[in-house]
Design a protein around this motif. Structure first.
Motif, PDB file in Angstrom:
ATOM      1  N   ARG A 104       1.108  -1.617  -0.075  1.00  0.00           N
ATOM      2  CA  ARG A 104      -0.053   0.342  -0.369  1.00  0.00           C
ATOM      3  C   ARG A 104       1.162   1.535   0.172  1.00  0.00           C
ATOM      4  O   ARG A 104       0.361   2.215  -0.040  1.00  0.00           O
ATOM      5  CB  ARG A 104      -0.431  -0.206   1.376  1.00  0.00           C
ATOM      6  CG  ARG A 104      -1.930  -1.481   1.224  1.00  0.00           C
ATOM      7  CD  ARG A 104      -2.995  -0.988   2.550  1.00  0.00           C
ATOM      8  NE  ARG A 104      -3.653  -2.521   2.001  1.00  0.00           N
ATOM      9  CZ  ARG A 104      -5.111  -1.621   2.549  1.00  0.00           C
ATOM     10  NH1 ARG A 104      -5.554  -0.997   3.671  1.00  0.00           N
ATOM     11  NH2 ARG A 104      -5.820  -3.242   3.096  1.00  0.00           N
ATOM     12  N   LEU A 105       2.577   1.373   0.057  1.00  0.00           N
ATOM     13  CA  LEU A 105       3.537   2.287   0.111  1.00  0.00           C
ATOM     14  C   LEU A 105       3.739   1.738  -0.351  1.00  0.00           C
ATOM     15  O   LEU A 105       5.554   1.679  -0.271  1.00  0.00           O
ATOM     16  CB  LEU A 105       3.220   2.447   1.590  1.00  0.00           C
ATOM     17  CG  LEU A 105       2.429   3.091   2.039  1.00  0.00           C
ATOM     18  CD1 LEU A 105       2.315   4.158   3.895  1.00  0.00           C
ATOM     19  CD2 LEU A 105       1.851   4.892   1.082  1.00  0.00           C
ATOM     20  N   ALA A 106       3.349   1.581  -2.233  1.00  0.00           N
ATOM     21  CA  ALA A 106       5.024   1.108  -3.198  1.00  0.00           C
ATOM     22  C   ALA A 106       4.741   1.923  -4.074  1.00  0.00           C
ATOM     23  O   ALA A 106       5.150   1.546  -5.653  1.00  0.00           O
ATOM     24  CB  ALA A 106       4.663  -0.132  -3.320  1.00  0.00           C
ATOM     25  N   ASP A 107       4.230   2.939  -3.993  1.00  0.00           N
ATOM     26  CA  ASP A 107       4.199   3.382  -5.463  1.00  0.00           C
ATOM     27  C   ASP A 107       3.886   5.273  -4.739  1.00  0.00           C
ATOM     28  O   ASP A 107       3.566   5.499  -4.125  1.00  0.00           O
ATOM     29  CB  ASP A 107       2.820   3.758  -6.345  1.00  0.00           C
ATOM     30  CG  ASP A 107       2.619   4.081  -7.839  1.00  0.00           C
ATOM     31  OD1 ASP A 107       2.093   5.845  -7.610  1.00  0.00           O
ATOM     32  OD2 ASP A 107       3.221   3.466  -9.352  1.00  0.00           O
ATOM     33  N   PRO A 108       4.616   6.417  -5.039  1.00  0.00           N
ATOM     34  CA  PRO A 108       4.481   7.629  -5.475  1.00  0.00           C
ATOM     35  C   PRO A 108       3.108   8.196  -5.459  1.00  0.00           C
ATOM     36  O   PRO A 108       2.324   9.226  -4.703  1.00  0.00           O
ATOM     37  CB  PRO A 108       5.525   8.099  -6.500  1.00  0.00           C
ATOM     38  CG  PRO A 108       5.951   7.588  -6.745  1.00  0.00           C
ATOM     39  CD  PRO A 108       5.764   6.270  -6.731  1.00  0.00           C
ATOM     40  N   ALA A 109       2.639   7.887  -6.185  1.00  0.00           N
ATOM     41  CA  ALA A 109       0.981   7.714  -6.291  1.00  0.00           C
ATOM     42  C   ALA A 109      -0.373   8.069  -5.333  1.00  0.00           C
ATOM     43  O   ALA A 109      -0.620   7.974  -4.572  1.00  0.00           O
ATOM     44  CB  ALA A 109       0.498   7.403  -7.546  1.00  0.00           C
ATOM     45  N   LEU A 110       0.891   6.549  -4.158  1.00  0.00           N
ATOM     46  CA  LEU A 110       0.077   6.105  -2.736  1.00  0.00           C
ATOM     47  C   LEU A 110       1.441   6.292  -1.623  1.00  0.00           C
ATOM     48  O   LEU A 110       0.438   6.258  -0.521  1.00  0.00           O
ATOM     49  CB  LEU A 110       0.334   4.347  -3.074  1.00  0.00           C
ATOM     50  CG  LEU A 110       0.227   3.529  -4.350  1.00  0.00           C
ATOM     51  CD1 LEU A 110       0.194   2.195  -3.419  1.00  0.00           C
ATOM     52  CD2 LEU A 110      -1.878   3.891  -4.094  1.00  0.00           C
ATOM     53  N   SER A 111       1.852   7.941  -2.143  1.00  0.00           N
ATOM     54  CA  SER A 111       2.287   8.600  -1.049  1.00  0.00           C
ATOM     55  C   SER A 111       3.245   8.582  -0.227  1.00  0.00           C
ATOM     56  O   SER A 111       3.567   8.938   1.033  1.00  0.00           O
ATOM     57  CB  SER A 111       0.834   8.830   0.333  1.00  0.00           C
ATOM     58  OG  SER A 111       1.236   7.715   1.343  1.00  0.00           O
TER      59      SER A 111
END
Length: 230
Positions: free
Chosen positions: A206-213
């Protein structure tokens, strides 16, 4: 690296895990239904988050007896790395691949938020992209995330270096206030004896992409690729 994601009725993070794995490996993982008796050849098996079987009986209790779990257990005992996230961690304890249990949060409430974790060791396939003592941010979303084991088991986990992550402050301090669910010793994740099986309540996917903060979780999957492809 070939990965397989096990899908149970009630899984809700299987696609998130698949997206994170494909971003890290460049190929989509195999999505394996819980009722299948066989697993494709896999370098990594992921048990995703969710509410398998609606959390009836106990969280993960029914999923641990799904047909595919016989093969998962066999592969794990043969050395294939297994990552259990949230409900997947609960399944791993119910399947006796990891010790202890996940109990109702100390607040008796469902908690969904980002938390800080301290990386306890980096000499594993799961943590090679982190630094020892590094503070990372993952997300949690659980009601039964309080890790509990008896004193002997806790002593063994601590003595053998099998605690993977601890809940902590942004500065890396392990405090009661930083513990969201009451887990003993602020434990957020543990390894098996060989450190080839990791169960953790927070969600790296759930925190594996810049779009996910945030991208702290992506490092786990990239580290797995580097370690298992070597």
């Amino acid at each position: 690296m070939r990965a397989s994601v096990i899908v149970f009725p009630g899984s809700n993070c299987d696609r998130d895990a698949a997206v994170a794995l494909e971003a890290a490996t460049g190929r989509p993982p195999s999505m394996v239904w819980h009722g299948d008796a066989e697993l494709p050849k896999s370098d990594l098996i992921v048990l995703p988050g969710g509410f398998s079987y609606g959390d009836y009986l106990r969280s993960g209790a029914m999923a641990a007896h799904s047909p595919v779990m016989r093969e998962v257990i066999s592969r794990a005992k043969a050395g294939t790395p297994v990552l259990g996230i949230c409900n997947g961690f609960q399944v791993l304890t119910e399947a006796r691949l990891l010790p202890g249990v996940l109990m109702r949060n100390a607040t008796l409430k469902f908690i969904c938020k980002d938390v800080h974790l301290r990386v306890e060791r980096t000499d594993t396939s799961f943590t090679g992209r982190y630094d020892k003592g590094q503070v990372v941010k993952f997300a949690i979303a659980h009601k039964d995330g309080c890790y509990f084991a008896d004193d002997e088991t806790i002593g063994r986990l601590e003595g053998e270096g099998r605690v993977a992550f601890r809940y902590c402050t942004p500065q890396g301090e392990v405090t009661t206030e930083a513990n969201p669910n009451g887990s003993r010793n602020n434990i957020a994740g543990i390894y098996n004896e060989a450190r080839t099986v990791l169960g953790l309540m927070p969600h790296p996917e759930r925190l594996a992409d810049p779009a996910l903060s945030g991208t702290d979780g992506a490092k786990m999957f990239k580290g797995l690729v580097e370690s298992l492809a070597a």
